[in-house]
Design a protein around this motif. Sequence first.
Motif, PDB file in Angstrom:
ATOM      1  N   GLU A  86       0.713  -1.286   0.116  1.00  0.00           N
ATOM      2  CA  GLU A  86       0.084  -0.011   0.091  1.00  0.00           C
ATOM      3  C   GLU A  86       0.800   1.114   0.032  1.00  0.00           C
ATOM      4  OE1 GLU A  86      -0.759   0.567   4.727  1.00  0.00           O
ATOM      5  OE2 GLU A  86      -2.399  -0.522   3.547  1.00  0.00           O
ATOM      6  N   TRP A  87       2.151   1.277   0.166  1.00  0.00           N
ATOM      7  CA  TRP A  87       2.916   2.412   0.336  1.00  0.00           C
ATOM      8  C   TRP A  87       3.485   2.718  -1.165  1.00  0.00           C
ATOM      9  CZ3 TRP A  87       7.780   0.650  -0.791  1.00  0.00           C
ATOM     10  CH2 TRP A  87       8.137  -1.082  -0.448  1.00  0.00           C
ATOM     11  N   THR A  89       6.512   5.512  -0.693  1.00  0.00           N
ATOM     12  CA  THR A  89       6.787   6.316   0.414  1.00  0.00           C
ATOM     13  C   THR A  89       7.097   5.338   1.448  1.00  0.00           C
ATOM     14  OG1 THR A  89       4.680   7.640  -0.164  1.00  0.00           O
ATOM     15  CG2 THR A  89       5.614   8.102   2.103  1.00  0.00           C
ATOM     16  N   THR A  90       8.393   5.795   2.093  1.00  0.00           N
ATOM     17  CA  THR A  90       8.894   4.684   2.923  1.00  0.00           C
ATOM     18  C   THR A  90       9.076   5.508   4.211  1.00  0.00           C
ATOM     19  OG1 THR A  90      11.158   4.881   2.252  1.00  0.00           O
ATOM     20  CG2 THR A  90       9.804   3.279   1.397  1.00  0.00           C
ATOM     21  N   ARG A 126      10.684   9.649   0.359  1.00  0.00           N
ATOM     22  CA  ARG A 126       9.573   9.436  -0.474  1.00  0.00           C
ATOM     23  C   ARG A 126      10.391   9.668  -2.216  1.00  0.00           C
ATOM     24  NH1 ARG A 126       4.370  12.966  -0.213  1.00  0.00           N
ATOM     25  NH2 ARG A 126       4.787  13.986  -2.122  1.00  0.00           N
TER      26      ARG A 126
END
Lengths: 294, 429
Positions: free
Chosen positions: B147-148, B159-160, B164
């Motif tokens: 989902e990221w 996005t971690t 990003r």
Amino acid sequence: MADLTGTQGATDEIRAQYLAHARSKRVMNLILILLFVAMLGAGFVTADDRNAGGFFEGLPNILDFPADVLSEAYERGHLLPGYLVKYFPSLIETVNIAAVATLIGGLIGLMVSLLVTRGLAPVPFLIGPLRRVLDILRAIPEIVVALVLIYLLGGGPIPAMIAIALHTVGALGKLFSEVNENASLKPLEGLESVGATWPQRMWLGVIPQVAPNYLSYALLRFEINIRASAILGFVGAGGIGYDLRNTMTWGQGKFDEAAAIFLLLFLTIVAVDQLSSVVRNRLTHGAKLQEVHP
Amino acid sequence: MTTLAMQTVSGFRRKRLTALALPLLILLYLTYAFFAFDVPGLTDRVNVGNARTLVADTYSYKTHVTRDNRNGSVQIAIEGERKGRYPEGTSPDWVALGADTVIDLGEGHVVTFGQNVTYDVPGYGLIVTDPGNTGVNAELPDGPVPEWINASGNRLTVTTDAGRLTVTRNRSEVFRYAPGWELFFFTLESPYHDMSWGQIASRAFSGEAGAIWSDFWNNAMWRHGDVAWALVETVLMAFLGTFGAAIIALPLAFLAAKNFTPLGSLRFAARRVFDFLRGVDGLIWTIVLSRAFGPGPLTGSIAILLTDTGSFGKMFSEALENVDEKQIEGVSSTGAKPMQRYRFGVIPQITPVLLSQVLYYLESNTRSATIIGAITGGGIGLMLTQAIITQKDWEEVSYYIVLIILLVMAMDTFSGWLRRKLIKGGGDV
């Protein structure tokens, strides 16, 4: 005889000392006053410098805007009652913001005030930290909290209400705790001897003693909060201030509506002012409260 | 006897009823307000994303590394602002410039801008994209898309916790977050930017103190010089407004006091003037005055001055009505003229009361000056509203808020100190 001249000498010395002291004090005062006047003058010049328009250029125009507003209001005077009705709901909203903020802020302030009063507080080591919290709440201008909350919660009355309530907690918490300090501890001892818990002691022993003063301060705060609520409306938090800004940015052509809003605001402030002063006088039986700064 | 008992009982009953009615009324009113303010609709209006940005921005900043996919030029800028851009050919130590730009996001996260744009996510795999006219062409490791990662034909967002990556057809951009307020002391243009405190101190002793100070003072990102001026303007508004009002209100207060002005109509007029000045309120005065004088600290000062002349006039005249006549008699028995009677019989009596009220107002007017500055444009209030309106400089907003709180508390302490000093010292200033 020799004794007498000795006293004479001592008196002279004392008089000389007194005169010198008085003179040095007068000189000090003069210097302080001169310094103060110089600061005022320099401050005025600096402020004038950094202002977009100068003081002396602006002075002749000072009546232009009121004249514009009044002349437009006069021209379309027949519309005025309509405007008063049109903006009345906004006025109610402004008053509601102030009232709810005073109520909620006052109730929270009441509880906090009992926690920060020496002799009443159940947890004495919390007195210091809680007082600092009150100081900070008082120090933050409402507009700061309101603007941040408008960003988070969107426009409307809620950000203004929360902002004013927070400030009210700080202001009333401090004043209430000063009132609490003057409360007699005897009823408390009586209640304790029959096994009353802390909330019972506060509710039955302290509150009845201080309620009139509390109410009186809360009314004064309500007065101040109405002004604050109008100002916060002006930066986007709903109520009559918001309408005022809209009519003002519209400029010429809507000044008659601005005049109606000015009138509503003025009348409300004066009415609340008078009303609260009458009620306060009756509450404290003519005894004067220490003046509260807004 | 029975009637007395009945009276007592009914009296208690009435008391109990009112004791119950008051909380009930308050509850009723709050319920009405709950719906009038549309609190239930609040959940729709709350902007959680905004709240997250606000909180994150107050303690951290991000650095943007951006590549133009068409010509391959790479730009590194703090907060993506021109003021925070790294000069051509320089980079922070976690970015390796060269044929391929390698960006080390820490903890094994590596983004490479080369022929392809790749992102090596530890524990997941290598994300490869080939941005161009045909789209982003993202190739993800096998398995379900987590989902990221948000992938579509023309856009990929990863996005971690480390940062990003956003890739579009024309642009690849990496955000790396770091704690603290960026470039608070020196901007990147300043030679002192990456020196340690020890180095700066030694440079300062070798004659560069002026240059160091000017680089700090004129910091384009934080504008320390402008902020200091804004604070001065705010205090100036409070100072001029409060003391100007006190000076004007004092003689007028004599007109409104019963024992000094026996003429009723004059007294009435003076009191109505005070009521009018107070009733019109700072907000309206500010609007009216800014039309004549334009925005700035002078407008704010006069707005405070007018409102407070009303408040002071009322308070001073009440204080004057409470003065002790005996002292005035004593002074006049020595043959003092009216001016001398006021000077030595009245003024010393009311000075402590007046001074303490004026000094109380000095502190509260610092807050008013912030608010008026926000409306009319001047001082720290203006800078605060500007920073809030841009909706991205939240670290500056929190900086200003901290400064405002410190300023108000400092004024509070100062006025309290002055009050004690002047009143206890007993000087008849």
